[in-house]
Design an enzyme around this catalytic site. Structure first.
Site, PDB file in Angstrom:
ATOM      1  N   ASN A  10       0.894  -1.151   0.000  1.00 28.04           N
ATOM      2  CA  ASN A  10       0.000   0.000   0.000  1.00 28.04           C
ATOM      3  C   ASN A  10       0.934   1.203   0.000  1.00 28.04           C
ATOM      4  O   ASN A  10       1.748   1.338   0.904  1.00 28.04           O
ATOM      5  CB  ASN A  10      -0.839  -0.090   1.281  1.00 28.04           C
ATOM      6  CG  ASN A  10      -1.415   1.231   1.735  1.00 28.04           C
ATOM      7  OD1 ASN A  10      -1.680   2.116   0.926  1.00 28.04           O
ATOM      8  ND2 ASN A  10      -1.622   1.352   3.044  1.00 28.04           N
ATOM      9  N   LYS A  12       0.107   4.251   0.373  1.00 29.14           N
ATOM     10  CA  LYS A  12      -0.437   5.322   1.223  1.00 29.14           C
ATOM     11  C   LYS A  12      -0.497   6.645   0.446  1.00 29.14           C
ATOM     12  O   LYS A  12      -0.791   6.646  -0.738  1.00 29.14           O
ATOM     13  CB  LYS A  12       0.377   5.429   2.514  1.00 29.14           C
ATOM     14  CG  LYS A  12       0.501   4.069   3.210  1.00 29.14           C
ATOM     15  CD  LYS A  12       1.004   4.105   4.621  1.00 29.14           C
ATOM     16  CE  LYS A  12       1.031   2.697   5.187  1.00 29.14           C
ATOM     17  NZ  LYS A  12       1.391   2.620   6.598  1.00 29.14           N
ATOM     18  N   HIS A 100      -8.125  -0.043   6.702  1.00 25.33           N
ATOM     19  CA  HIS A 100      -6.710   0.100   7.062  1.00 25.33           C
ATOM     20  C   HIS A 100      -6.616   0.858   8.390  1.00 25.33           C
ATOM     21  O   HIS A 100      -7.440   1.738   8.678  1.00 25.33           O
ATOM     22  CB  HIS A 100      -5.950   0.846   5.962  1.00 25.33           C
ATOM     23  CG  HIS A 100      -4.484   0.904   6.249  1.00 25.33           C
ATOM     24  ND1 HIS A 100      -3.929   1.893   7.031  1.00 25.33           N
ATOM     25  CD2 HIS A 100      -3.466   0.071   5.906  1.00 25.33           C
ATOM     26  CE1 HIS A 100      -2.627   1.667   7.143  1.00 25.33           C
ATOM     27  NE2 HIS A 100      -2.325   0.569   6.470  1.00 25.33           N
ATOM     28  N   GLU A 102      -4.946   3.281   9.359  1.00 24.04           N
ATOM     29  CA  GLU A 102      -4.974   4.750   9.279  1.00 24.04           C
ATOM     30  C   GLU A 102      -6.389   5.260   8.992  1.00 24.04           C
ATOM     31  O   GLU A 102      -6.752   6.359   9.392  1.00 24.04           O
ATOM     32  CB  GLU A 102      -3.944   5.230   8.239  1.00 24.04           C
ATOM     33  CG  GLU A 102      -2.532   5.054   8.789  1.00 24.04           C
ATOM     34  CD  GLU A 102      -1.474   4.655   7.775  1.00 24.04           C
ATOM     35  OE1 GLU A 102      -1.660   4.909   6.581  1.00 24.04           O
ATOM     36  OE2 GLU A 102      -0.454   4.076   8.209  1.00 24.04           O
ATOM     37  N   GLU A 172      -2.710  -6.345  10.924  1.00 20.05           N
ATOM     38  CA  GLU A 172      -1.677  -5.326  11.107  1.00 20.05           C
ATOM     39  C   GLU A 172      -1.829  -4.707  12.487  1.00 20.05           C
ATOM     40  O   GLU A 172      -2.685  -3.814  12.681  1.00 20.05           O
ATOM     41  CB  GLU A 172      -1.838  -4.212  10.064  1.00 20.05           C
ATOM     42  CG  GLU A 172      -1.716  -4.690   8.638  1.00 20.05           C
ATOM     43  CD  GLU A 172      -1.397  -3.517   7.715  1.00 20.05           C
ATOM     44  OE1 GLU A 172      -0.271  -3.471   7.210  1.00 20.05           O
ATOM     45  OE2 GLU A 172      -2.261  -2.651   7.528  1.00 20.05           O
ATOM     46  N   GLY A 178       4.286   1.654  10.487  1.00 20.82           N
ATOM     47  CA  GLY A 178       4.827   2.987  10.206  1.00 20.82           C
ATOM     48  C   GLY A 178       6.169   3.279  10.849  1.00 20.82           C
ATOM     49  O   GLY A 178       6.793   2.408  11.476  1.00 20.82           O
ATOM     50  N   SER A 218       5.656  -2.971   9.642  1.00 16.27           N
ATOM     51  CA  SER A 218       7.124  -2.954   9.687  1.00 16.27           C
ATOM     52  C   SER A 218       7.778  -4.233   9.179  1.00 16.27           C
ATOM     53  O   SER A 218       8.813  -4.659   9.704  1.00 16.27           O
ATOM     54  CB  SER A 218       7.615  -2.629  11.105  1.00 16.27           C
ATOM     55  OG  SER A 218       7.278  -1.300  11.443  1.00 16.27           O
TER      56      SER A 218
HETATM   57  O1  LIG Z   1      -0.396  -0.845   4.622  1.00 16.73           O
HETATM   58  C1  LIG Z   1       0.688  -1.172   5.038  1.00 16.73           C
HETATM   59  C2  LIG Z   1       0.980  -1.126   6.441  1.00 16.73           C
HETATM   60  O2  LIG Z   1       0.368  -0.057   7.060  1.00 16.73           O
HETATM   61  C3  LIG Z   1       2.404  -1.360   6.834  1.00 16.73           C
HETATM   62  O3  LIG Z   1       3.210  -0.232   6.709  1.00 16.73           O
HETATM   63  P1  LIG Z   1       4.754  -0.334   7.115  1.00 16.73           P
HETATM   64  O4  LIG Z   1       5.307  -1.580   6.489  1.00 16.73           O
HETATM   65  O5  LIG Z   1       5.378   0.902   6.587  1.00 16.73           O
HETATM   66  O6  LIG Z   1       4.799  -0.419   8.626  1.00 16.73           O
END
Ligand SMILES: O=C[C@H](O)COP(=O)(O)O
Length: 260
Positions: A10, A12, A100, A102, A172, A178, A218
């Protein structure tokens, strides 16, 4: 790990349309040799990237599945700033992500809203990636399993067992996502995935045992292989570590090599 492993990202609110097209071009170049029966690749970019991304994937004859980061639950209406299933389909999305972290925590979406979005996405022929995750305080109070079960049970409330093959779930943990995230270790992630699998079977019977359960939060080149070795983890849903095509391709290759 199922026979076919899932690798998704994703992007974002990063990557413009032009950047997304360059990224997809490179990612396809680097990973097109991976047999589709071994890996399902998917990319979920910004809304404005979807049309150009669709054109690029079609031009390359790519098997990368294209998804949208969110969706309103009506075809049209007085919903300023929302995007409808008709618009996403026209732009070329085949998958819709719902819930998600967020969206739930920054934009205050509720489980009941995720329920409507999941139903609407299925009605419009999309695959759905429902994201669930507990917060740090749930972990501290030992209420994580309850929270995850509620998110699944409400989010998937209107899904019929015969539709379960169009549903994917991403686990997640909010505290793992993040720049300030601490990745879950494979023991913790494996335990939560076992609980999620049990809930999916409770909800959908045999069909629930086949729904792909992806881990996100992560994921990076150092922990991807260990996480992928968990029997209960069917895929990795990656943010930052996948936004460079070379890095993402390296993760795919390492995971698949370790499973061979
Ligand atoms: O959509 C993906 C997740 O929010 C994971 O993000 P990240 O790998 O940067 O922690």
């Amino acid at each position: 790990m199922q026979d076919r492993f899932y690798f998704g990202t994703n992007t974002k609110m990063f990557k413009t349309a032009a950047e997304t097209v360059d990224y997809l071009h490179r990612l396809e170049e680097l990973t097109r040799g991976i047999p589709p029966e071994r890996a399902q690749r998917f990319v979920i970019p910004s809304y404005t990237s979807l049309g150009p991304a669709r054109a690029e994937l079609d031009r390359a004859g790519s098997g990368i599945l294209l998804g949208a980061q969110n969706m309103g639950w009506e075809e049209r209406g007085q919903y300023t700033g929302e995007i409808s299933p008709l618009m996403l389909r026209e732009a070329g999305a085949r998958l819709v992500m719902v819930g998600h972290s967020e969206r739930r925590h920054t934009f205050r979406e509720t489980d009941a809203e995720e329920e409507k979005k999941v139903r609407c996405a299925l009605d419009h022929g999309f695959r759905v990636l429902l994201c669930v995750g507990e917060q740090l305080e749930d972990r501290r109070y030992g209420t994580g399993d309850e929270v995850l079960r509620v998110q699944l049970k409400i989010g998937l409330h209107q899904v019929r067992p015969e539709e379960a093959d169009r549903v994917w779930v991403a686990y997640e943990p909010v505290w793992a996502i993040g720049v300030n995230g601490i990745p879950a270790d494979e023991g913790y992630a494996g335990e939560k995935h076992r609980m999620l699998r049990g809930t999916m079977v409770e909800l959908f019977g045999e069909a629930g045992s086949r729904v792909p359960l992806l881990y996100g939060g992560s994921v990076n080149p150092e922990n991807a292989v260990a996480l992928s070795r968990c029997k209960e983890i069917d895929g990795l849903f990656i943010g930052r570590s996948a936004w460079d095509a070379e890095r993402f391709a390296d993760i795919m290759r390492a995971v698949l090599a370790s499973a061979a």
